[in-house]
Design a protein around this motif. Sequence first.
Motif, PDB file in Angstrom:
ATOM      1  N   VAL A 181       0.840  -1.201   0.000  1.00  0.00           N
ATOM      2  CA  VAL A 181       0.000   0.000   0.000  1.00  0.00           C
ATOM      3  C   VAL A 181       0.872   1.248   0.000  1.00  0.00           C
ATOM      4  O   VAL A 181       0.545   2.247  -0.630  1.00  0.00           O
ATOM      5  CB  VAL A 181      -0.936  -0.003   1.218  1.00  0.00           C
ATOM      6  N   PHE A 182       2.037   1.182   0.694  1.00  0.00           N
ATOM      7  CA  PHE A 182       2.821   2.412   0.785  1.00  0.00           C
ATOM      8  C   PHE A 182       3.394   2.826  -0.566  1.00  0.00           C
ATOM      9  O   PHE A 182       3.620   4.014  -0.801  1.00  0.00           O
ATOM     10  CB  PHE A 182       3.910   2.317   1.865  1.00  0.00           C
ATOM     11  N   ARG A 184       1.753   2.408  -3.420  1.00  0.00           N
ATOM     12  CA  ARG A 184       0.600   3.050  -4.045  1.00  0.00           C
ATOM     13  C   ARG A 184       0.353   4.422  -3.405  1.00  0.00           C
ATOM     14  O   ARG A 184       0.057   5.402  -4.079  1.00  0.00           O
ATOM     15  CB  ARG A 184      -0.617   2.134  -3.842  1.00  0.00           C
ATOM     16  N   ALA A 185       0.520   4.465  -2.073  1.00  0.00           N
ATOM     17  CA  ALA A 185       0.280   5.712  -1.358  1.00  0.00           C
ATOM     18  C   ALA A 185       1.266   6.776  -1.805  1.00  0.00           C
ATOM     19  O   ALA A 185       0.900   7.932  -2.005  1.00  0.00           O
ATOM     20  CB  ALA A 185       0.384   5.484   0.151  1.00  0.00           C
ATOM     21  N   SER A 186       2.518   6.374  -1.980  1.00  0.00           N
ATOM     22  CA  SER A 186       3.502   7.379  -2.346  1.00  0.00           C
ATOM     23  C   SER A 186       3.310   7.782  -3.806  1.00  0.00           C
ATOM     24  O   SER A 186       3.544   8.933  -4.175  1.00  0.00           O
ATOM     25  CB  SER A 186       4.889   6.835  -2.043  1.00  0.00           C
ATOM     26  N   ARG A 187       2.809   6.853  -4.631  1.00  0.00           N
ATOM     27  CA  ARG A 187       2.444   7.236  -5.990  1.00  0.00           C
ATOM     28  C   ARG A 187       1.288   8.242  -5.949  1.00  0.00           C
ATOM     29  O   ARG A 187       1.224   9.171  -6.742  1.00  0.00           O
ATOM     30  CB  ARG A 187       2.036   5.989  -6.781  1.00  0.00           C
ATOM     31  N   SER A 188       0.402   8.058  -4.975  1.00  0.00           N
ATOM     32  CA  SER A 188      -0.779   8.926  -4.911  1.00  0.00           C
ATOM     33  C   SER A 188      -0.449  10.344  -4.470  1.00  0.00           C
ATOM     34  O   SER A 188      -1.280  11.227  -4.585  1.00  0.00           O
ATOM     35  CB  SER A 188      -1.847   8.328  -3.990  1.00  0.00           C
ATOM     36  N   VAL A 189       0.762  10.584  -3.938  1.00  0.00           N
ATOM     37  CA  VAL A 189       1.122  11.971  -3.655  1.00  0.00           C
ATOM     38  C   VAL A 189       2.048  12.510  -4.738  1.00  0.00           C
ATOM     39  O   VAL A 189       2.581  13.601  -4.611  1.00  0.00           O
ATOM     40  CB  VAL A 189       1.796  12.172  -2.268  1.00  0.00           C
ATOM     41  N   GLY A 190       2.225  11.747  -5.794  1.00  0.00           N
ATOM     42  CA  GLY A 190       2.943  12.279  -6.945  1.00  0.00           C
ATOM     43  C   GLY A 190       4.408  11.899  -7.038  1.00  0.00           C
ATOM     44  O   GLY A 190       5.165  12.560  -7.727  1.00  0.00           O
ATOM     45  N   ALA A 191       4.835  10.830  -6.342  1.00  0.00           N
ATOM     46  CA  ALA A 191       6.229  10.416  -6.432  1.00  0.00           C
ATOM     47  C   ALA A 191       6.525   9.867  -7.828  1.00  0.00           C
ATOM     48  O   ALA A 191       5.688   9.209  -8.434  1.00  0.00           O
ATOM     49  CB  ALA A 191       6.531   9.353  -5.382  1.00  0.00           C
ATOM     50  N   SER A 192       7.726  10.162  -8.329  1.00  0.00           N
ATOM     51  CA  SER A 192       8.100   9.706  -9.668  1.00  0.00           C
ATOM     52  C   SER A 192       8.580   8.258  -9.607  1.00  0.00           C
ATOM     53  O   SER A 192       8.873   7.725  -8.543  1.00  0.00           O
ATOM     54  CB  SER A 192       9.207  10.594 -10.215  1.00  0.00           C
ATOM     55  N   ASP A 193       8.685   7.639 -10.779  1.00  0.00           N
ATOM     56  CA  ASP A 193       9.110   6.239 -10.829  1.00  0.00           C
ATOM     57  C   ASP A 193      10.497   6.001 -10.228  1.00  0.00           C
ATOM     58  O   ASP A 193      10.664   5.072  -9.434  1.00  0.00           O
ATOM     59  CB  ASP A 193       9.058   5.715 -12.268  1.00  0.00           C
TER      60      ASP A 193
ATOM     61  N   ARG B  99       0.603  12.815 -12.527  1.00  0.00           N
ATOM     62  CA  ARG B  99       1.512  13.031 -11.407  1.00  0.00           C
ATOM     63  C   ARG B  99       1.393  14.450 -10.872  1.00  0.00           C
ATOM     64  O   ARG B  99       1.649  14.712  -9.704  1.00  0.00           O
ATOM     65  CB  ARG B  99       2.951  12.732 -11.846  1.00  0.00           C
ATOM     66  N   ARG B 102      -1.863  14.175  -8.598  1.00  0.00           N
ATOM     67  CA  ARG B 102      -1.725  13.347  -7.403  1.00  0.00           C
ATOM     68  C   ARG B 102      -0.982  14.115  -6.324  1.00  0.00           C
ATOM     69  O   ARG B 102       0.112  14.602  -6.547  1.00  0.00           O
ATOM     70  CB  ARG B 102      -0.908  12.093  -7.717  1.00  0.00           C
ATOM     71  N   GLY B 103      -1.589  14.195  -5.167  1.00  0.00           N
ATOM     72  CA  GLY B 103      -0.943  14.865  -4.049  1.00  0.00           C
ATOM     73  C   GLY B 103      -0.852  16.362  -4.251  1.00  0.00           C
ATOM     74  O   GLY B 103      -0.130  17.056  -3.554  1.00  0.00           O
ATOM     75  N   PHE B 110      -5.403   5.836   2.718  1.00  0.00           N
ATOM     76  CA  PHE B 110      -5.640   4.420   2.478  1.00  0.00           C
ATOM     77  C   PHE B 110      -6.141   3.717   3.729  1.00  0.00           C
ATOM     78  O   PHE B 110      -6.092   4.253   4.827  1.00  0.00           O
ATOM     79  CB  PHE B 110      -4.370   3.768   1.954  1.00  0.00           C
ATOM     80  N   THR B 115       0.147  -0.430   6.862  1.00  0.00           N
ATOM     81  CA  THR B 115       0.864  -0.761   5.633  1.00  0.00           C
ATOM     82  C   THR B 115       0.996   0.418   4.681  1.00  0.00           C
ATOM     83  O   THR B 115       1.696   0.311   3.695  1.00  0.00           O
ATOM     84  CB  THR B 115       0.172  -1.913   4.885  1.00  0.00           C
ATOM     85  N   SER B 116       0.310   1.535   4.957  1.00  0.00           N
ATOM     86  CA  SER B 116       0.374   2.604   3.965  1.00  0.00           C
ATOM     87  C   SER B 116       1.524   3.571   4.222  1.00  0.00           C
ATOM     88  O   SER B 116       1.665   4.560   3.525  1.00  0.00           O
ATOM     89  CB  SER B 116      -0.958   3.346   3.852  1.00  0.00           C
ATOM     90  N   HIS B 134       6.253  18.272  -5.877  1.00  0.00           N
ATOM     91  CA  HIS B 134       5.505  19.302  -6.592  1.00  0.00           C
ATOM     92  C   HIS B 134       6.123  20.678  -6.433  1.00  0.00           C
ATOM     93  O   HIS B 134       5.520  21.675  -6.811  1.00  0.00           O
ATOM     94  CB  HIS B 134       4.061  19.333  -6.094  1.00  0.00           C
TER      95      HIS B 134
END
Lengths: 311, 358
Positions: A181-182, A184-193, B99, B102-103, B110, B115-116, B134
């Motif tokens: 989940v983390f 996905r969570a970090s992707r959800s705040v805009g982290a790059s690949d 991107r 997001r955020g 979550f 786990t998040s 950002h």
Amino acid sequence: MSAAAAPVRPRRNRFLAGARLLLGSPPALFAALVLVGVVLVALFDDQVAPSGANDVDVQQRLQPPGAGHWFGTDDLGRDVLSRVVLGAKVSLQVGVVAVGFSLVCGVLVGLFAGFYGRWLDTALMRLMDVLFAFPAMLLAIAVIAILGPGTTNAMIAIGITYTPVFARVTRAAVLGVRESVFVRASRSVGASDPRLLFRHVLPNALPPIIVQTSVSLAFAVLAEAALSFVGLGTQPPAPSWGRMLAEGRGYVDLAWWIAVFPGLAIVVLVLAFNLLGDGLRDVLDPQQRSALEAARARSGRRRRRTPGRTS
Amino acid sequence: MTDPVTDPVTGPAHGGGTVLDVRDLRVRVDTARGTADIVNGLSYSVAAGETVAVVGESGSGKSVSVLALLGLLPGHARVSGTAAFRGRDLLAMSEAELRTVRGNGIGMVFQDPMTSLNPVLTVGRQLTEGLLAHGRAGGRKAARARAAELLADVGLPDPRGALDRYPHELSGGMRQRVVIAIALSGDPALLIADEATTALDVTVQAQILELVAGLQRERGTGVVWITHDLGVVAGTADRVLVMYGGRCVEDGSVDDVFEAPAHPYTRGLLGALPALHDEDGADGAPAERPDLVAIGGTPPPPTDLPPGCVFWPRCPVRGDERCATEQPPLVPVRGSGPVPHRAATFYGERLQQTEVGA
């Protein structure tokens, strides 16, 4: 108010705690001491060795171990102890460089294959399978046949041979972490690949890779010895444990010490790497670790409860 | 929260009107057992400052429907429809464009705070991740200061010290506060909470609900609250959307849906709730407590949805052969307020006349 009432503990250094746990187990402590010893010997080999690697003294040929030559002398009158000491550097160097090579290549391949999946995974891992399909020694010999014999080429050959092992271990670990989940969570705040790969996925996939590294170091030392034994690794007259084993083979019935001491050196170094790998696995696996910590705590209590007993 | 950051690209974060407008969202995944239709034509909108609850049981597609908005589903999921966020279609965006959203406009919380958070990084590093990605904070130092502010906003004691702590050193409630702080770090106009309190005990859950409600009042954030807990819905949401088999089977204001549920599934859900306030029992003594009514059967697998009404195989009503062959459209039923009350059933108005659980 559980959130507010939870005690605020000072930050604990997880690395130090892990190191203490690791060195608390006798085999791992032994391994660590041996490795520190070997590294020191290799660093200060000129000071430690009683004589030069190739100081020939024909009058002292095939001397058994004794006061003058602790490990005896070989067929050319060279001091076996000195050659074992000076050979440590070659063995360690080959082990570290070859494993470093396969570590970097294999981890990158496994990281990208596991993280991106799909066609990239298929392409990279099939390539690794091809390398893996050859018997390790045969592949190393084939690489040396192309590059030519020598210590450097032996390192490259061994490095290539072990790359697929690291790729597989890394990929398997990444597949597990990728779905966390983390991530996905970090992707959800805009982290790059790249950030996801190297900040989030790789650090969490490290434990099996670290264990694989220590085990591979043992294999690499053996592989270098084997390549030198058949004459494809370190070239004479430079000292190498595998090379010395090969040279001593002809005199085994006459002068056992020529082959036995370099052989023992290989055994001790490989054993140390393997024991360290075992210890690391116990400490780095969270489940094993908590079991270990619980066991330590239990035995600690027991010792306190019976203060009169000495062990 | 001292002064809201105004983003030159996307405008002020607290504009009024509709924040999110989802139309005909569909998610399909090809599996070994055929195509799974996980979300089938979901439409809803969220206004600024409004809380929309999405309820449904496990596998009803509620989580997938929001993950799809941010492009967080695995690559083999096929998503169609539109989702306008501040006038831009999220579903048509490239990965690079996503991107930037997001955020930074949309924040997500979550389910499981255990786990998040990444176990090997400190709270501070994870909290500044979005800010730095950002360019919302000048540098590392400024980002840290902002992170400490955020932790104070979510009511974490000793926010400065917490920055250097690892997730395992915090309790579940504290971790969820950190996760919410991370979601708020982008000063979002839309907050998506995916079962954000499910893993917490009820006391902490109440604190978290209150925290989000307070932040929402302060900032005018639109919230999508995904849950299977009808108690949470009743306590926090303005509107509710009931999902079953990847479809919306009923939506409307919380009052309408709870007072006069029209869809047999919603009625079943409400009938399965224990009644804490017994209206018949005098002087607090519980009277004869009616048995909880369970809904028989299990949800249909998404690879094999029934051709007609998705709820038909489990439906206690089943009055009509149309139910088996024809999908009932989402039509208006009796409601009280300005928010339309709609249900995807042929019997909505008739069922509303009868008592739930009867």
